[in-house]
Design a protein around this motif. Structure first.
Motif, PDB file in Angstrom:
ATOM      1  N   GLN A 258     -12.228  13.978  64.193  1.00 37.53           N
ATOM      2  CA  GLN A 258     -12.464  13.596  62.607  1.00 37.53           C
ATOM      3  C   GLN A 258     -11.353  13.864  62.182  1.00 37.53           C
ATOM      4  N   GLY A 259     -10.337  14.702  62.487  1.00 39.50           N
ATOM      5  CA  GLY A 259      -9.357  14.685  61.830  1.00 39.50           C
ATOM      6  C   GLY A 259      -8.376  13.986  62.194  1.00 39.50           C
ATOM      7  N   SER A 260      -8.328  13.084  62.663  1.00 44.27           N
ATOM      8  CA  SER A 260      -7.551  12.169  63.216  1.00 44.27           C
ATOM      9  C   SER A 260      -7.631  10.903  63.044  1.00 44.27           C
ATOM     10  N   PHE A 261      -9.314  10.383  62.759  1.00 44.12           N
ATOM     11  CA  PHE A 261     -10.015   9.579  61.516  1.00 44.12           C
ATOM     12  C   PHE A 261      -9.786   9.730  60.453  1.00 44.12           C
ATOM     13  N   ASP A 262      -9.172  11.350  59.553  1.00 39.19           N
ATOM     14  CA  ASP A 262      -8.707  11.082  58.386  1.00 39.19           C
ATOM     15  C   ASP A 262      -7.678  10.229  58.060  1.00 39.19           C
TER      16      ASP A 262
ATOM     17  N   ARG B 284      -6.082   5.948  28.769  1.00 38.87           N
ATOM     18  CA  ARG B 284      -7.442   6.963  29.076  1.00 38.87           C
ATOM     19  C   ARG B 284      -8.626   7.480  29.173  1.00 38.87           C
ATOM     20  N   ARG B 285      -8.496   6.000  28.340  1.00 33.60           N
ATOM     21  CA  ARG B 285     -10.833   5.349  28.488  1.00 33.60           C
ATOM     22  C   ARG B 285     -10.945   5.224  29.977  1.00 33.60           C
ATOM     23  N   TRP B 286     -10.494   4.587  30.606  1.00 34.94           N
ATOM     24  CA  TRP B 286     -10.437   4.343  31.931  1.00 34.94           C
ATOM     25  C   TRP B 286     -10.423   4.817  33.145  1.00 34.94           C
ATOM     26  N   ARG B 287      -9.583   5.876  32.855  1.00 34.59           N
ATOM     27  CA  ARG B 287      -9.645   7.052  33.914  1.00 34.59           C
ATOM     28  C   ARG B 287     -10.895   8.030  33.105  1.00 34.59           C
ATOM     29  N   ARG B 288     -10.985   7.874  31.959  1.00 30.11           N
ATOM     30  CA  ARG B 288     -12.512   8.937  31.922  1.00 30.11           C
ATOM     31  C   ARG B 288     -13.854   7.930  32.244  1.00 30.11           C
ATOM     32  N   LEU B 289     -13.874   6.620  33.032  1.00 29.53           N
ATOM     33  CA  LEU B 289     -15.144   5.978  33.352  1.00 29.53           C
ATOM     34  C   LEU B 289     -14.920   6.191  34.945  1.00 29.53           C
ATOM     35  N   LEU B 290     -13.473   6.990  35.525  1.00 30.38           N
ATOM     36  CA  LEU B 290     -13.809   7.035  36.374  1.00 30.38           C
ATOM     37  C   LEU B 290     -14.926   7.578  37.636  1.00 30.38           C
ATOM     38  N   PRO B 291     -16.366   7.334  38.149  1.00 27.38           N
ATOM     39  CA  PRO B 291     -17.003   8.012  39.451  1.00 27.38           C
ATOM     40  C   PRO B 291     -16.456   9.000  39.396  1.00 27.38           C
ATOM     41  N   GLU B 292     -17.206  10.065  39.977  1.00 33.14           N
ATOM     42  CA  GLU B 292     -16.472  11.472  40.510  1.00 33.14           C
ATOM     43  C   GLU B 292     -15.963  11.210  41.835  1.00 33.14           C
ATOM     44  N   ALA B 293     -16.997  10.414  42.814  1.00 34.52           N
ATOM     45  CA  ALA B 293     -16.319  10.493  44.103  1.00 34.52           C
ATOM     46  C   ALA B 293     -15.294   9.525  43.862  1.00 34.52           C
TER      47      ALA B 293
ATOM     48  N   ALA C 177      -8.590  11.398  50.423  1.00 37.23           N
ATOM     49  CA  ALA C 177      -9.152  10.510  51.463  1.00 37.23           C
ATOM     50  C   ALA C 177      -9.544  11.047  52.515  1.00 37.23           C
ATOM     51  N   ASN C 178     -10.730  10.767  52.750  1.00 37.79           N
ATOM     52  CA  ASN C 178     -11.860  11.111  54.117  1.00 37.79           C
ATOM     53  C   ASN C 178     -12.302  10.143  54.599  1.00 37.79           C
ATOM     54  N   ALA C 179     -12.707  10.176  56.010  1.00 38.68           N
ATOM     55  CA  ALA C 179     -13.472   9.351  56.741  1.00 38.68           C
ATOM     56  C   ALA C 179     -14.890   9.497  56.131  1.00 38.68           C
ATOM     57  N   LEU C 180     -15.592  10.164  56.471  1.00 38.35           N
ATOM     58  CA  LEU C 180     -17.105  10.043  55.657  1.00 38.35           C
ATOM     59  C   LEU C 180     -17.231  10.152  54.607  1.00 38.35           C
ATOM     60  N   GLY C 181     -16.378  10.450  52.964  1.00 33.19           N
ATOM     61  CA  GLY C 181     -16.316   9.272  52.295  1.00 33.19           C
ATOM     62  C   GLY C 181     -16.531   8.090  52.193  1.00 33.19           C
ATOM     63  N   VAL C 182     -16.172   7.334  53.004  1.00 34.93           N
ATOM     64  CA  VAL C 182     -16.068   5.911  52.554  1.00 34.93           C
ATOM     65  C   VAL C 182     -16.880   5.306  51.428  1.00 34.93           C
ATOM     66  N   PRO C 183     -17.764   5.370  52.611  1.00 32.91           N
ATOM     67  CA  PRO C 183     -18.827   4.944  52.041  1.00 32.91           C
ATOM     68  C   PRO C 183     -19.273   5.113  50.433  1.00 32.91           C
ATOM     69  N   GLY C 184     -18.982   6.200  50.390  1.00 34.80           N
ATOM     70  CA  GLY C 184     -18.441   7.026  49.050  1.00 34.80           C
ATOM     71  C   GLY C 184     -18.155   6.666  47.815  1.00 34.80           C
TER      72      GLY C 184
ATOM     73  N   LEU D 120      -9.495  -2.726  51.885  1.00 32.73           N
ATOM     74  CA  LEU D 120      -8.631  -2.056  52.569  1.00 32.73           C
ATOM     75  C   LEU D 120      -9.579  -1.580  53.399  1.00 32.73           C
ATOM     76  N   LEU D 121     -10.867  -0.584  53.052  1.00 32.62           N
ATOM     77  CA  LEU D 121     -11.671   0.335  53.845  1.00 32.62           C
ATOM     78  C   LEU D 121     -12.782  -0.102  54.648  1.00 32.62           C
ATOM     79  N   ALA D 122     -12.429  -1.799  54.225  1.00 29.63           N
ATOM     80  CA  ALA D 122     -13.522  -2.510  54.667  1.00 29.63           C
ATOM     81  C   ALA D 122     -12.855  -2.526  56.574  1.00 29.63           C
ATOM     82  N   ALA D 123     -11.310  -2.963  56.726  1.00 27.00           N
ATOM     83  CA  ALA D 123     -10.667  -2.557  57.724  1.00 27.00           C
ATOM     84  C   ALA D 123     -10.276  -1.238  58.173  1.00 27.00           C
ATOM     85  N   PHE D 124     -10.187  -0.524  57.581  1.00 30.31           N
ATOM     86  CA  PHE D 124     -10.600   1.029  58.301  1.00 30.31           C
ATOM     87  C   PHE D 124     -12.013   0.557  58.703  1.00 30.31           C
ATOM     88  N   GLN D 125     -12.786   0.788  58.448  1.00 34.58           N
ATOM     89  CA  GLN D 125     -14.254   1.075  58.943  1.00 34.58           C
ATOM     90  C   GLN D 125     -14.281   0.160  60.077  1.00 34.58           C
TER      91      GLN D 125
END
Length: 860
Positions: free
Chosen positions: A36-40, A81-90, A257-264, A295-300
């Motif tokens: 998992q560490g190497s995946f990250d 500043r407005r766009w940064r406020r709209l960013l989801p937590e993940a 970034a971490n591999a387990l959090g890619v779907p989120g 990029l995330l889809a290719a990594f997945q």
């Protein structure tokens, strides 16, 4: 039986189970952490290596009406500043500080340009003062106005990049009239260059840093550049020709970034896009532009393949480790069986007897499992759920196996059996279940090959279950069939005069429950270790081919322009250079269709001499007027191209790639003889010369080597993890196979020693005793080893269509798995040697046993 007394009485077996459990839990908890560490690490490296224009999250705005136009820096910063406020937590941990804002026009023509069409877009960068350096004139200032064609138009002061001065003649002091129906004047007051051209942020603004050349099929050549203006110029920047756009760049920080959090993260991006869309009004529209989902889809996809292989071999390691621990637990329960039988005969309930066996086993495996689990935290990497589940499953399975054996053995008091005298006959229900497993495994393997890859980045349960089913099916077939050829040899041995072959083979051929477990352990251990070794070798071989395909030669020297003849001669005469092949690349026009494919003209004979030892095959041309076409250019007869001069060619066939040059799109390969004069922009070199020396000989060129390309492929964390885990699992499974042989020897040691002692009273020699032990042990090894090796060699072919290993092999599919002889020979030799040494050790131990201790009342 008291537990402390049981531990003291069976301390050796107790310690053996503890060691096996600790090692198994360390592997099962530690390997997933490192994986998992190497995946990250692989995810972070892929995000850091991607161009910023793909990885960063950008919000673009397109003003539709004047109220939607932003005329000051403050308005742009409020939007950021407005766009940064709209960013989801993940998504917030992945967005770093900083970023920049831009406002640009597109396809803004320069009025009055003749010949080549010139376009000078107006641009503003919020951080231009940090990213550019003024090398001529001055920085732009406030705009002004002027009269043009009977109306007042704004005059915006701008600066241009150095490249635009050289290629487009945009010099300081010149005023450009921009636009067609609505005009704006741009006065060039300065020339700039990038302070740091390697800054990743420039990938968002490559149009500012470089002049873009466009060659339309049916129009004159176009040159595009984007100028820079000051903050004051924003007040005069309007969108009356609908070419103005705004961009807020939120830089990606892949370190979090971490591999387990890619779907989120993917879900958070979708939510952010929805939130940005609803911010638009009738005067301006907004949307998110980013290549991060791709990029995330290719990594997945690569991660899914890695996880499939990893979980497959780790699942096999888990099963084999459990089997070896079960052998140890069986040895412990066999050693305690007389004591528990006596307790059962004296009135102990089945629950009390089972509790005693469970407590003794739990005392052996519990602390050992905790120790292995704790030691796994010394290894680097995050903690996925399997880290906790693996050791717990080992401990629970070991205790459950012990309880099951005790309950089956002591269901009734004084339930003595002599299972070694007759062959056990399996029930019809058991045979039916085993046949069903075999049929389902074969059907699943066929469906897997017929279906091919699943086409998704998610784990494929079908792919994970089929190898396990094939291994179980092979083990069941081996378990059921191996006594029959042995019984044939028993009949042949019975006709001879020697008693040792008959006795040894007779003991080996009996179908006993004690012999089933070693077979069920040895076969998966051998097959999966061979599978891991073969896949490891296949990836390594394909990586070699991929590196050659990427470079095309041991060394490739490429120049943006034609390499002078004297520079070519310098390279040929350089110390260490053995062979040089010339090649020319460029875009050519197919006269009949107007297509503009890429072409490669190369001296094929010289190229073959350069690649004499390469693992790739070079194409052949039947004549100097022949051409090999890419699939996108196929299906045509003779055709004519324009390249330096008109050339008529004959389509010889199709080529999927030109090694070192092109592998997709429209391209063609021709002989260098079609060129009207010798020309080359690429040198393919064989020899022992450093890239630095070649760069000194041809300063304008870049140098690539096959060795560097191979090192880059192998340096990928995901690839390195797959190959390293394969090696670790191969060694671990081989060791477990040897331990299974040793435990089989130890488990039957008492009965075997008694038999040898009895036969020694009849005159059996030490040499005959060793032969007897070997004849009892070797059939299991000699039957199981070939089946395990054959299954391990066939698993890659069975799984090949379902597992895409190209992500670990430089983008090439891993289709060939050469069955190297080293691993099979080493494993078979090790098992055979272990059996021989065990036979010698057992004979030596039996020799010390008094003969009268072997006789009981009624035996003589």
């Amino acid at each position: 039986m008291t537990i402390p007394l049981g531990v003291r009485a069976h301390a050796g077996t107790f310690a053996l189970i503890a060691v096996l459990t600790a090692v198994a839990c360390l592997l099962l908890a530690g390997l997933p952490r490192t994986m998992q560490g190497s995946f990250d690490q692989a995810l972070r490296r892929s995000l850091a290596g991607a161009p910023a224009v793909r990885a960063d999250v950008a919000v673009t705005g397109a003003p539709v009406l004047p109220p939607g136009e932003l005329r000051s820096r403050e308005l742009f910063e409020d939007g950021g500043r407005r766009w940064r406020r709209l960013l989801p937590e993940a998504l917030r941990p992945l967005i770093g500080p900083g970023g920049h804002i831009s406002a640009k026009t597109s396809r803004t023509p320069v009025a009055g340009a003749s010949g080549v069409r010139a376009f000078a877009n107006l641009g503003w960068l919020s951080d231009a003062d940090r990213r550019v350096e003024w090398v001529g004139g001055r920085a732009p200032g406030k705009p002004s106005t002027m009269e043009y064609a009977g109306s007042t138009i704004p005059v915006i002061e701008v600066g241009v990049v150095e490249e635009a001065v050289a290629r487009m003649g945009l010099r300081v002091g010149r005023t450009l009239m921009l636009g067609e129906s609505v005009h704006t004047a741009a006065k060039i007051v300065g020339v700039f260059k990038a302070r740091d051209p390697a800054d990743r942020a420039w990938s968002h603004d490559a149009d500012v840093l470089h002049v873009t050349r466009i060659v339309p099929l049916d129009a004159p050549e176009e040159l595009h550049t984007t100028t820079l203006m000051s903050d004051d110029g924003l007040g005069a920047l309007t969108n009356r020709e609908r070419t103005l756009s705004y961009r807020w760049v939120l830089p990606l920080d892949g370190r979090a970034a971490n591999a387990l959090g890619v779907p989120g993260v993917e879900a958070a991006l979708a939510e952010f896009e929805r939130q940005v869309d609803v911010q638009g009004t009738g005067s301006i529209t907004y949307r998110v532009v980013t290549g991060l989902p791709e990029l995330l889809a290719a990594f997945q996809t690569a991660l899914s393949a890695a996880q499939t292989v990893m979980y497959l071999v780790l699942g096999g390691l888990f099963a084999v480790a459990l089997g070896v621990i079960a052998l140890g637990v069986r040895l412990l329960t066999d050693r305690t069986e007389p004591t528990l039988a006596l307790a059962r005969a004296r009135g102990a309930s089945l629950r009390q007897v089972a509790a005693a066996g469970a407590a003794l086993t739990a005392l052996a495996v519990g602390p050992a499992a905790l120790l292995g689990y704790a030691l796994s935290y010394l290894l680097p990497g995050p903690v996925p759920p399997i880290v906790h589940a693996g050791p717990a499953a080992v401990a629970v399975a070991a205790v459950a196996f012990a309880v099951t054996r005790v309950v089956l053995a002591h269901r009734a008091p004084l339930n003595e059996r002599r299972a070694d005298l007759v062959a056990a006959r399996p029930s019809a229900r058991r045979l039916t279940v085993e046949a069903l497993v075999v049929v389902l495994a074969l059907a699943g393997a066929y469906l897997l090959r017929a279906r091919g890859p699943s086409g998704t980045a998610q784990q494929d349960p079908f792919l994970l279950l089929i190898p396990v089913a094939l291994t179980v099916a092979a083990a069941l077939i081996t378990l059921r069939c191996h006594p029959y050829p042995l019984r044939l040899f028993v009949r042949l041995a019975a006709r001879g005069r020697a008693a040792v072959p008959f006795l040894g083979l007779a003991r080996a051929a009996r179908e006993r429950s004690a012999g089933a477990l070693p077979v069920l352990i040895l076969l998966p251990a051998l097959s999966l270790s061979v599978f891991a070794a073969v896949v490891h070798d296949g990836i390594g071989t394909t990586q070699q081919v991929a590196s050659w395909q990427r470079v095309g030669a041991p060394i490739k020297l490429t120049s943006e322009g034609n390499i002078p003849a004297d520079a070519v001669d310098r390279v040929r005469r350089a110390p260490g250079v053995e062979q040089v092949a010339l090649a020319l690349t460029g875009r050519v026009q197919v006269k009949a269709t107007g297509e503009w494919p890429y072409a490669v003209a190369v001296d094929l004979a010289a190229w073959r001499r350069v690649n004499a030892d390469a693992p790739i095959a070079l194409p052949e041309l039947s004549s100097k007027s022949s051409a090999l076409l890419s699939p996108a250019l196929d299906r045509r007869g003779p055709f004519e191209i324009t390249w330096l001069s008109p050339v008529r060619l004959n389509a010889q066939g199709v080529i999927d790639a030109v090694p070192g040059f092109y592998s997709s799109g429209q391209f063609l390969l021709v002989s260098q003889e079609v060129l009207p004069w010798p020309a080359a922009d690429t040198l393919l070199i064989k020899g022992d010369i450093t890239p630095a020396e070649l760069a000194r000989l041809v300063p304008s060129a870049t140098v690539e080597t096959q060795e560097a390309a191979l090192a880059e492929i192998r340096a990928d964390p995901l690839t390195g993890t797959v190959r390293t885990t394969m090696v670790v699992v191969t060694v671990a499974l081989g060791a477990y196979a040897l331990v299974a042989i040793v435990l089989s020897l130890v488990a039957g040691a008492a009965g075997r020693a008694r038999t040898v002692s009895l036969l020694r009273t009849l005159g059996l020699s030490d040499r005959q005793a060793r032969r007897l032990t070997l004849l009892e042990l070797l059939p299991v090894v000699l039957v199981t080893a070939p089946v395990g090796l054959a299954l391990g060699l066939s698993l890659p072919a069975a799984l090949g269509p379902g597992v895409d290993m190209s992500a670990f092999a430089g983008g090439l599919p891993v289709t060939e798995h050469p069955p190297g002889l080293l691993t099979p020979v080493a494993l078979a030799t090790g098992l055979g040697l272990c059996a021989v040494l065990g036979a010698y050790a057992h004979t030596a131990m039996s020799r010390r046993r008094a003969l009268d201790a072997a006789l009981r009342v009624g035996d003589a």
